[in-house]
Design an enzyme around this catalytic site. Structure first.
Site, PDB file in Angstrom:
ATOM      1  N   ARG A 152       9.705  12.468   3.571  1.00 28.71           N
ATOM      2  CA  ARG A 152      10.367  11.529   4.476  1.00 28.71           C
ATOM      3  C   ARG A 152      10.748  10.220   3.789  1.00 28.71           C
ATOM      4  NH1 ARG A 152      12.632  11.086   7.688  1.00 28.71           N
ATOM      5  NH2 ARG A 152      11.749  10.137   9.509  1.00 28.71           N
ATOM      6  N   CYS A 176       3.686   2.977   4.991  1.00 31.33           N
ATOM      7  CA  CYS A 176       3.253   4.369   4.968  1.00 31.33           C
ATOM      8  C   CYS A 176       1.741   4.424   5.120  1.00 31.33           C
ATOM      9  CB  CYS A 176       3.680   5.030   3.661  1.00 31.33           C
ATOM     10  SG  CYS A 176       3.097   6.721   3.490  1.00 31.33           S
ATOM     11  N   VAL A 177       1.304   5.181   6.120  1.00 30.65           N
ATOM     12  CA  VAL A 177      -0.114   5.393   6.341  1.00 30.65           C
ATOM     13  C   VAL A 177      -0.356   6.896   6.245  1.00 30.65           C
ATOM     14  CG1 VAL A 177      -2.077   4.967   7.856  1.00 30.65           C
ATOM     15  CG2 VAL A 177      -0.096   3.446   7.949  1.00 30.65           C
ATOM     16  N   THR A 200     -11.350   9.178   7.621  1.00 30.40           N
ATOM     17  CA  THR A 200     -11.963   8.314   8.635  1.00 30.40           C
ATOM     18  C   THR A 200     -10.932   7.967   9.705  1.00 30.40           C
ATOM     19  OG1 THR A 200     -11.368   6.221   7.584  1.00 30.40           O
ATOM     20  CG2 THR A 200     -13.417   7.290   6.835  1.00 30.40           C
ATOM     21  N   TRP A 210       0.855  -1.194   0.000  1.00 36.80           N
ATOM     22  CA  TRP A 210       0.000   0.000   0.000  1.00 36.80           C
ATOM     23  C   TRP A 210       0.885   1.236   0.000  1.00 36.80           C
ATOM     24  CZ3 TRP A 210      -4.921  -0.071  -1.112  1.00 36.80           C
ATOM     25  CH2 TRP A 210      -5.695   1.069  -0.891  1.00 36.80           C
ATOM     26  N   PHE A 269      11.412   0.068  13.119  1.00 34.47           N
ATOM     27  CA  PHE A 269      10.119   0.629  12.730  1.00 34.47           C
ATOM     28  C   PHE A 269      10.323   1.731  11.684  1.00 34.47           C
ATOM     29  CE2 PHE A 269       6.236   3.156  13.556  1.00 34.47           C
ATOM     30  CZ  PHE A 269       5.295   2.150  13.537  1.00 34.47           C
ATOM     31  N   HIS A 271      -9.775   5.104  10.254  1.00 34.61           N
ATOM     32  CA  HIS A 271      -8.994   3.953   9.816  1.00 34.61           C
ATOM     33  C   HIS A 271      -7.501   4.192  10.066  1.00 34.61           C
ATOM     34  CE1 HIS A 271      -8.050   0.373   7.494  1.00 34.61           C
ATOM     35  NE2 HIS A 271      -7.211   1.091   6.775  1.00 34.61           N
ATOM     36  N   PHE A 286      -0.689  -2.662   8.082  1.00 38.72           N
ATOM     37  CA  PHE A 286      -1.216  -3.441   9.206  1.00 38.72           C
ATOM     38  C   PHE A 286      -0.585  -4.831   9.257  1.00 38.72           C
ATOM     39  CE2 PHE A 286      -4.432  -5.835  11.591  1.00 38.72           C
ATOM     40  CZ  PHE A 286      -4.639  -4.978  12.667  1.00 38.72           C
ATOM     41  N   GLU A 287      -0.228  -5.390   8.123  1.00 43.33           N
ATOM     42  CA  GLU A 287       0.320  -6.750   8.043  1.00 43.33           C
ATOM     43  C   GLU A 287       1.824  -6.817   8.310  1.00 43.33           C
ATOM     44  OE1 GLU A 287      -3.515  -6.472   6.455  1.00 43.33           O
ATOM     45  OE2 GLU A 287      -1.788  -5.453   5.575  1.00 43.33           O
TER      46      GLU A 287
END
Length: 180
Positions: free
Chosen positions: A135, A88-89, A94, A30, A121, A96, A65-66
């Protein structure tokens, strides 16, 4: 100093040699353009520190998440010294974002403690795509680079502590002490 004012990939202390270390890298699919840049940074740092290509294994997971489960697979099924997780999120409309960020953070922390293995991390949690680009090799450095340096430093620390512990145990045996 605020992170938006400096390149965070400039290290104040030198990165140890990684010539005798092995690493697993788990990368989220993702936000692929961002995570590929993070991977490039991590690979550059590992190679610059002398880690041989055959001691680097890269695996992809569907999303951030995985990452913790991917790290667990490395811990269970390989002999790597450390794992680097890259994802990367980007904040959306929302909640989420909050759940994914919390889940991966807690999952990686639990992995480190339960497996006694460094897991670096390298997850960006940003408000927008531009912050992520900044970044991931942009004006603020590369979080993948930083995660790889962290993994190398943590493996070096673990090895140093193990040697000190073994030396102390040997010294106690020589003095006739019982070591528990």
């Amino acid at each position: 100093m605020a992170s938006n004012l400096k390149n965070l990939s400039v290290f104040e202390r030198p990165v140890p040699s990684a010539a005798e270390m092995s690493f697993g890298i788990v990368v989220a699919e993702w936000n692929h353009a961002i995570t590929e840049a993070l991977l490039a940074g991590a690979l550059d740092t590992l190679r610059s520190a002398g880690c041989p290509e055959e001691k680097i294994s890269v695996k992809w997971v569907p999303g951030t998440f995985e990452l913790a489960m991917g790290a667990q697979y490395f811990a269970e099924y390989t002999n790597v010294d450390a794992v680097i997780v890259l994802g990367c999120v980007i904040q959306g409309d929302t909640r989420h974002f909050d759940f994914v960020c919390q889940g991966v953070t807690v999952g990686v922390q639990q992995m480190q403690l339960s497996w006694n293995m460094p897991i670096a991390f390298g997850v960006l949690t940003t408000n927008d795509r531009q912050q992520a680009l900044d970044r991931a090799g942009g004006r603020l450095g590369n979080k993948g680079d930083e995660a790889a340096a962290t993994a190398i430093k943590m493996v070096a620390l673990q090895r140093e502590m193990e040697l000190e512990d073994n030396g102390e145990a040997a010294a106690n045996r020589d003095r006739g002490s019982v070591v528990n």
